[in-house]
Motif scaffolding. Sequence first.
Motif, mmCIF file in Angstrom:
data_model
loop_
_atom_site.group_PDB
_atom_site.id
_atom_site.type_symbol
_atom_site.label_atom_id
_atom_site.label_comp_id
_atom_site.label_asym_id
_atom_site.label_seq_id
_atom_site.Cartn_x
_atom_site.Cartn_y
_atom_site.Cartn_z
ATOM 1 N N UNK A 8 -38.528 48.783 11.309
ATOM 2 C CA UNK A 8 -37.907 48.230 12.512
ATOM 3 C C UNK A 8 -38.658 48.662 13.762
ATOM 4 N N UNK A 9 -38.962 49.969 13.856
ATOM 5 C CA UNK A 9 -39.638 50.496 15.043
ATOM 6 C C UNK A 9 -41.010 49.850 15.219
ATOM 7 N N UNK A 10 -41.703 49.601 14.107
ATOM 8 C CA UNK A 10 -43.057 49.043 14.164
ATOM 9 C C UNK A 10 -43.079 47.551 13.838
ATOM 10 N N UNK A 11 -41.949 46.884 13.984
ATOM 11 C CA UNK A 11 -41.910 45.446 13.695
ATOM 12 C C UNK A 11 -42.753 44.667 14.704
ATOM 13 N N UNK A 12 -43.649 43.802 14.232
ATOM 14 C CA UNK A 12 -44.407 42.948 15.152
ATOM 15 C C UNK A 12 -43.578 41.793 15.694
ATOM 16 N N UNK A 13 -42.390 41.586 15.127
ATOM 17 C CA UNK A 13 -41.559 40.458 15.523
ATOM 18 C C UNK A 13 -40.802 40.699 16.825
ATOM 19 N N UNK A 14 -40.509 41.966 17.138
ATOM 20 C CA UNK A 14 -39.622 42.247 18.261
ATOM 21 C C UNK A 14 -40.414 42.466 19.543
ATOM 22 N N UNK A 15 -39.759 42.188 20.669
ATOM 23 C CA UNK A 15 -40.395 42.332 21.986
ATOM 24 C C UNK A 15 -39.590 43.209 22.938
ATOM 25 N N UNK A 16 -38.277 43.347 22.692
ATOM 26 C CA UNK A 16 -37.401 44.073 23.612
ATOM 27 C C UNK A 16 -36.516 45.046 22.844
ATOM 28 N N UNK A 24 -51.655 22.911 13.664
ATOM 29 C CA UNK A 24 -52.543 22.012 12.934
ATOM 30 C C UNK A 24 -53.235 22.728 11.770
ATOM 31 N N UNK A 25 -53.666 23.957 11.985
ATOM 32 C CA UNK A 25 -54.320 24.710 10.909
ATOM 33 C C UNK A 25 -53.350 24.960 9.757
ATOM 34 N N UNK A 26 -52.083 25.193 10.068
ATOM 35 C CA UNK A 26 -51.096 25.386 9.004
ATOM 36 C C UNK A 26 -50.921 24.101 8.189
ATOM 37 N N UNK A 86 -45.767 32.239 13.853
ATOM 38 C CA UNK A 86 -46.281 32.810 12.607
ATOM 39 C C UNK A 86 -45.309 32.652 11.457
ATOM 40 N N UNK A 87 -44.026 32.455 11.766
ATOM 41 C CA UNK A 87 -43.033 32.319 10.701
ATOM 42 C C UNK A 87 -43.031 30.919 10.088
ATOM 43 N N UNK A 120 -43.509 23.872 4.712
ATOM 44 C CA UNK A 120 -42.213 23.666 5.336
ATOM 45 C C UNK A 120 -42.272 22.642 6.446
ATOM 46 N N UNK A 121 -43.358 22.660 7.218
ATOM 47 C CA UNK A 121 -43.506 21.688 8.300
ATOM 48 C C UNK A 121 -43.667 20.268 7.762
ATOM 49 N N UNK A 122 -44.403 20.129 6.648
ATOM 50 C CA UNK A 122 -44.596 18.801 6.069
ATOM 51 C C UNK A 122 -43.311 18.251 5.478
ATOM 52 N N UNK A 123 -42.478 19.132 4.953
ATOM 53 C CA UNK A 123 -41.196 18.691 4.411
ATOM 54 C C UNK A 123 -41.332 17.676 3.302
#
Length: 549
Positions: free
Chosen positions: A392-400, A440-442, A505-506, A511-514
């Motif tokens: 949690x402390x080192x999560x790259x997902x969080x900002x605040x 687009x790359x995804x 990144x998530x 998933x986008x193509x569905x």
Amino acid sequence: MRRLVITMFVLGACSATGPQFIGAQPSWRGGATATAQGGAPVTFAPASEPAMHYNEPLQAAPHTALGDAVTAAVKAAAAHAGMPVPVADARLFRVCAELAEVVPEEGIVAYTLVEFALQRNGIIEPSPHLLVVWGDIGSPAVIVEQLSPRLAEILGDGATARLGVGAARRKPDGSGAVVFALQGSGISTSPIPRAVAAGSSIAIDAVVDPRYRDPEVFVTHEDGGTQRLALKQGGAGSFTSQVPCGARKGRQQIEITASDAAGSTVLANFPVWCAAEPPQAVTVDPGHDDPPAATPEDAERHLLANLNRDRAAAGLPVLAWDDRVAGVARGHSEEMRRTHNVAHISPATGSAADRVRVAKIKTGVVLENVARAYGVNEAHDGLMNSPGHRANILSPEVTHIGIGVTFGDEVSGRREMFITQVFTRVPPKIDRAGAIEAVWHKLAATRSTLVVQPTLSEFAQKLVDAVAAGETFDVAYQRIKHQLEKVTWSYHRLASVINATANLDTLDGAGLLGGSASDDVGIGIAQGPHPELGDNAIWVVLLFGDRRP
């Protein structure tokens, strides 16, 4: 006879929707090897043989006048309260004896030493409830008289699995320290080696108590990275897992968590060494021991500084302080102080996500650490030593972040602190062109024949701009429908996909193509409000076109 002191450290497991410990500069004396020079670091090296495995078959505790008297008192207290009778555990007796040799007169035992003593004696559960009594160790009845008033309370906290007691003469008059421990347990395992050879695997074969569900295993490797391990579930709470060493060498910190009505909690936290031997001693740096915080706000600032220092060292952005989130954290810490229940889920306020939602804070991510501690640095170090809390402390997902500290009782000159850390994410402003290229790359990585068409992208951008501004997709589409039909005559079918995320990144290409097999795609990206993700949510609209033959 001096007053009894209670020492403990309790972390609640991490939550995506948490230990208690005490620290003070040790005053070292007597028995087990303890060396210090002035303000230099202190090295503690117990003389007993360390365990080769965690959770080896239980051995009977030694019979002594003190041990037998304390065991009888615990049995009586448990029977009177209608609770399970803890087992006298030889391992925990050794832990208490070793700690009695070095516990300072003020009775506060450094968390690092407690964990070291537990682990070298083969115990995987988090720190027990410790009671320290100074006085005539040759008078069991007097010692029991001092311990008895606290037994029902500690047993009521769930410390009903095992007990231990140890004593050491520390003064010329024969008086000394008695350390008593009661520990809970929610897990049993087959023996786990404390060290394995290079290229081997660490096998975990465990069963969690029926009151728990959804076990998880995390490991922090010697390089500081943390991962969640795959489990093979069995019946009646059993599971197996493997921690492969591979080319790794050194300490692998393993943590097992599970959930009950109060949320996720740590059931076990212990190190195993790959291609290396466990250390025979531990060093505590008195200079690192932080002075008591003057106010809860001081403690919050100190915890924030420690946390951001370690994020920066890991190459991660520092977290911004959020006053509204801090208000949520302080409210939960105050409730934990009032109820003395260190947990993520409250009968009154629900989960961390519930509390954030009630405060009308919009965020796509809510992580939470909870703790009860007596020292800021030791609190932070304990959280970082727990793979789940560390993640949690080192999560790259969080900002605040918002941190709430509430002071509780004073123990030996230190105020207990109930600590809540709530992590959230506010998506930063994005570079639209770069974001479109990333999407687009995804897509291209999933379907290499897909082609981006500027015309479709133009209309996808019009749609996403309207949605990000608060318009519904249907209204936005109806407004441009006729324009779209005039320039898309080359397609016999159009399809649209809309996504909102806090982090590009998530998203993944499949998933986008569905499931779409279309030939062409248009990509539009904008940022705007979302009811769950907040004001800077990233909206993505894709238009797929099937070309006419």
